[in-house]
Design an enzyme around this catalytic site. Structure first.
Site, PDB file in Angstrom:
ATOM      1  N   GLU A 112       0.817  -1.202   0.000  1.00  0.00           N
ATOM      2  CA  GLU A 112       0.000   0.000   0.000  1.00  0.00           C
ATOM      3  C   GLU A 112       0.852   1.253   0.000  1.00  0.00           C
ATOM      4  O   GLU A 112       1.999   1.253   0.410  1.00  0.00           O
ATOM      5  CB  GLU A 112      -0.951  -0.005   1.194  1.00  0.00           C
ATOM      6  N   CYS A 125       3.565   8.550   0.872  1.00  0.00           N
ATOM      7  CA  CYS A 125       4.193   7.630   1.822  1.00  0.00           C
ATOM      8  C   CYS A 125       4.382   6.293   1.104  1.00  0.00           C
ATOM      9  O   CYS A 125       3.411   5.636   0.741  1.00  0.00           O
ATOM     10  CB  CYS A 125       3.250   7.513   3.019  1.00  0.00           C
ATOM     11  N   CYS A 132       7.472  -6.707   7.086  1.00  0.00           N
ATOM     12  CA  CYS A 132       8.672  -6.222   7.780  1.00  0.00           C
ATOM     13  C   CYS A 132       9.125  -7.304   8.750  1.00  0.00           C
ATOM     14  O   CYS A 132       8.298  -7.956   9.378  1.00  0.00           O
ATOM     15  CB  CYS A 132       8.356  -4.929   8.542  1.00  0.00           C
ATOM     16  N   CYS A 136       8.016  -4.732  15.550  1.00  0.00           N
ATOM     17  CA  CYS A 136       7.742  -3.764  16.619  1.00  0.00           C
ATOM     18  C   CYS A 136       6.360  -4.114  17.172  1.00  0.00           C
ATOM     19  O   CYS A 136       5.435  -4.412  16.408  1.00  0.00           O
ATOM     20  CB  CYS A 136       7.782  -2.340  16.082  1.00  0.00           C
ATOM     21  N   CYS A 139       3.107  -2.381  15.854  1.00  0.00           N
ATOM     22  CA  CYS A 139       2.975  -2.135  14.409  1.00  0.00           C
ATOM     23  C   CYS A 139       2.339  -3.324  13.704  1.00  0.00           C
ATOM     24  O   CYS A 139       2.768  -4.463  13.868  1.00  0.00           O
ATOM     25  CB  CYS A 139       4.347  -1.855  13.809  1.00  0.00           C
ATOM     26  N   CYS A 372      -0.063   5.188   9.484  1.00  0.00           N
ATOM     27  CA  CYS A 372       1.185   4.453   9.504  1.00  0.00           C
ATOM     28  C   CYS A 372       1.007   3.170  10.300  1.00  0.00           C
ATOM     29  O   CYS A 372       0.303   3.145  11.299  1.00  0.00           O
ATOM     30  CB  CYS A 372       2.256   5.267  10.194  1.00  0.00           C
TER      31      CYS A 372
HETATM   32  N1  SAH Z   1      10.123   0.806   9.415  1.00  0.00           N
HETATM   33  C1  SAH Z   1      10.278   2.204   9.460  1.00  0.00           C
HETATM   34  C2  SAH Z   1       9.315   2.964   8.577  1.00  0.00           C
HETATM   35  C3  SAH Z   1       7.889   2.484   8.502  1.00  0.00           C
HETATM   36  S1  SAH Z   1       6.878   2.710   9.902  1.00  0.00           S
HETATM   37  C4  SAH Z   1      10.183   2.701  10.885  1.00  0.00           C
HETATM   38  O1  SAH Z   1       9.807   1.934  11.752  1.00  0.00           O
HETATM   39  O2  SAH Z   1      10.528   3.863  11.107  1.00  0.00           O
HETATM   40  C5  SAH Z   1       6.540   4.450   9.925  1.00  0.00           C
HETATM   41  C6  SAH Z   1       6.191   4.999  11.307  1.00  0.00           C
HETATM   42  O3  SAH Z   1       4.909   4.512  11.742  1.00  0.00           O
HETATM   43  C7  SAH Z   1       7.177   4.580  12.379  1.00  0.00           C
HETATM   44  O4  SAH Z   1       7.532   5.653  13.208  1.00  0.00           O
HETATM   45  C8  SAH Z   1       6.377   3.546  13.148  1.00  0.00           C
HETATM   46  O5  SAH Z   1       6.897   3.391  14.432  1.00  0.00           O
HETATM   47  C9  SAH Z   1       4.994   4.144  13.107  1.00  0.00           C
HETATM   48  N2  SAH Z   1       3.913   3.204  13.420  1.00  0.00           N
HETATM   49  C10 SAH Z   1       3.890   1.873  13.222  1.00  0.00           C
HETATM   50  N3  SAH Z   1       2.719   1.347  13.648  1.00  0.00           N
HETATM   51  C11 SAH Z   1       1.979   2.359  14.131  1.00  0.00           C
HETATM   52  C12 SAH Z   1       0.671   2.454  14.681  1.00  0.00           C
HETATM   53  N4  SAH Z   1      -0.103   1.389  14.809  1.00  0.00           N
HETATM   54  N5  SAH Z   1       0.233   3.675  15.065  1.00  0.00           N
HETATM   55  C13 SAH Z   1       1.008   4.772  14.896  1.00  0.00           C
HETATM   56  N6  SAH Z   1       2.254   4.744  14.360  1.00  0.00           N
HETATM   57  C14 SAH Z   1       2.738   3.560  13.984  1.00  0.00           C
HETATM   58 FE1  SF4 Z   2       8.868  -2.653  10.734  1.00  0.00          FE
HETATM   59 FE2  SF4 Z   2       6.649  -1.587  11.696  1.00  0.00          FE
HETATM   60 FE3  SF4 Z   2       8.829  -1.695  13.212  1.00  0.00          FE
HETATM   61 FE4  SF4 Z   2       8.767   0.013  11.140  1.00  0.00          FE
HETATM   62  S1  SF4 Z   2       7.478   0.070  12.952  1.00  0.00           S
HETATM   63  S2  SF4 Z   2      10.426  -1.379  11.702  1.00  0.00           S
HETATM   64  S3  SF4 Z   2       7.508  -1.196   9.675  1.00  0.00           S
HETATM   65  S4  SF4 Z   2       7.658  -3.472  12.414  1.00  0.00           S
END
Ligand code: SAH
Ligand code: SF4
Length: 399
Positions: A112, A125, A132, A136, A139, A372
């Protein structure tokens, strides 16, 4: 196939939309363009593809017909396919894109891509991986079982699709909703952030090549200052990003102590906060005019105490930083809740009073789950699909 050449297995046409200069030269070489003409022809194609947004070889008026016919027979200008488009009440658009199949068993990975219009800019974006590996805990992308890197062409392809759809190439027609920023010198897609699916610094080479295509002055011509790569903290690659790409940097910090960050961003066990901050201090070009963005997702009762706000300010002392507070976006099955609005405001006040701009990232496109970490929301469907793709790619590996 030569290393770096475009895939042409099974008679598939070599994809040129999204290709690097080297790949375009190679494709021309493979269809018999003589060495002495390669640079000139590659430049012509480059301008048609990236500056004019050409979608048909036949439109390339300064290229002789016999060469155009060969190009049309052997190469393709196809972009990733738009499977669905959702438009939010606030003008945010989310596209589900299907990548061209890489081999005959591949059904095409889906990712997406989200477009966020504002009055003076339009931010796209983009995703850098399908899924991934970093898991995290807050996420959604991290829960997807299948991961593969996107190629540079697949990353650039997302920008081409958005520009096509938004009428952002010369002669293009913008969508009728009037949300796209317009005006003298204003482009619909003026900024690109690597904040979609995936960890861009785990796919470094493709991200670097894609950035070279996006910033090339004869093509899409995006300024490096308008491209931001967001990382969860792959410390050694932050250095390379600075040296080889020179884009803006965003770091997903989310906690100020290792014990908590270990839980939220497991990569922290490998690259703890101190090493991460050190890499940021050394990031070339960081200055008050080019601040590093620190992303901090607001998780109720987890990382949102006012003491943590003060610790955040102390941690970033002396760094040219911006702090982006992101309201957590819950997804089905997620273990966290978003902090209360009042808490987010008090947290942001502390950060603001310490001299940092601390915009709370306005949730955009909530009605279409465009936030995000929430991309690719139909996870169950994807799981089945992803399993199928994995099985198929394993089957191919055994050929
Ligand atoms: N992997 C990279 C970029 C993609 S995620 C990273 O982690 O930076 C982009 C941003 O969205 C990151 O700051 C991530 O921590 C945040 N993010 C992920 N899941 C989220 C959620 N459920 N609510 C709000 N932000 C989130
Ligand atoms: Fe991967 Fe989501 Fe962590 Fe970014 S925030 S590194 S997309 S698992």
């Amino acid at each position: 196939m030569t290393a770096g050449a475009l895939k042409t297995e099974n008679g598939a046409r070599a994809p040129l939309a999204g290709a690097t200069r080297a790949q375009i030269r190679r494709a021309l070489h493979e269809i018999g363009v003589p060495e002495r003409e390669l640079n000139m022809r590659a430049s012509q194609l480059w301008r048609w593809i990236y500056h004019r947004g050409a979608r048909e070889f036949a439109d390339m008026r300064n290229i002789a017909r016999p060469l155009l016919e060969k190009l049309a027979a052997r190469c393709s200008l196809a972009r990733p396919e738009i499977v669905t488009e959702q438009v939010s009440a606030d003008g945010t658009r989310k596209w589900l894109l299907r990548m061209a199949p890489a081999h005959r068993f591949d059904k095409g990975a889906e990712i997406e891509c989200v477009y966020i219009p504002e009055s003076d800019r339009g931010t796209l974006c983009v995703s850098s991986q399908v899924g991934c590996t970093l898991n995290c805990s807050f996420c959604h992308t991290g829960t997807m079982p299948l991961v593969r890197n996107l190629s540079a062409a697949e990353i650039v392809g997302q920008v081409l699709v958005a520009r096509d759809r938004l009428g952002d190439f010369p002669g293009g027609v913008p969508p009728a909703d009037g949300r796209t920023p317009r005006g003298e010198g204003v482009r619909a897609v003026s900024n690109v952030v690597f904040m979609g699916m995936g960890e861009p610094l785990y796919n470094f080479d493709a991200v670097r090549d894609a950035i070279a295509v996006l910033t090339d002055g004869e093509g899409l011509s995006l300024s490096k200052r308008r491209i931001t790569v967001s990382t969860s903290g792959v410390v050694p690659e932050i250095k390379r990003l600075g040296a080889e790409c020179g884009t803006m940097l965003a770091v997903s910090l989310h906690a100020t102590k290792d014990a908590l960050r270990d839980r939220l961003v497991p990569l922290n066990r490998k690259y703890p906060i101190e090493a991460l901050i050190e890499a940021c201090r050394e990031y070339p070009g960081a200055s008050n005019a080019r601040r590093i963005t620190f992303e901090y997702v607001m998780l109720k009762g987890v990382n949102d105490s006012l003491a943590e706000a003060r610790a955040l300010v102390r941690l970033l002392k002396g760094l040219p930083a911006k702090i982006n507070l992101i309201p957590f976006n819950p997804w089905p099955g997620s273990a966290y809740e978003c902090s209360d609005w009042e808490r987010i405001e008090r947290f942001s006040e502390i950060v603001f009073n310490a001299g940092y701009a601390s915009p709370v990232r306005t949730p955009r496109g909530r009605d279409i789950l465009a936030a995000c970490g929430q991309l690719k929301s139909e996870s169950e469907k994807l799981r089945a699909r992803a399993r199928m793709m994995l099985e198929e790619s394993l089957a191919v590996g055994q050929d």
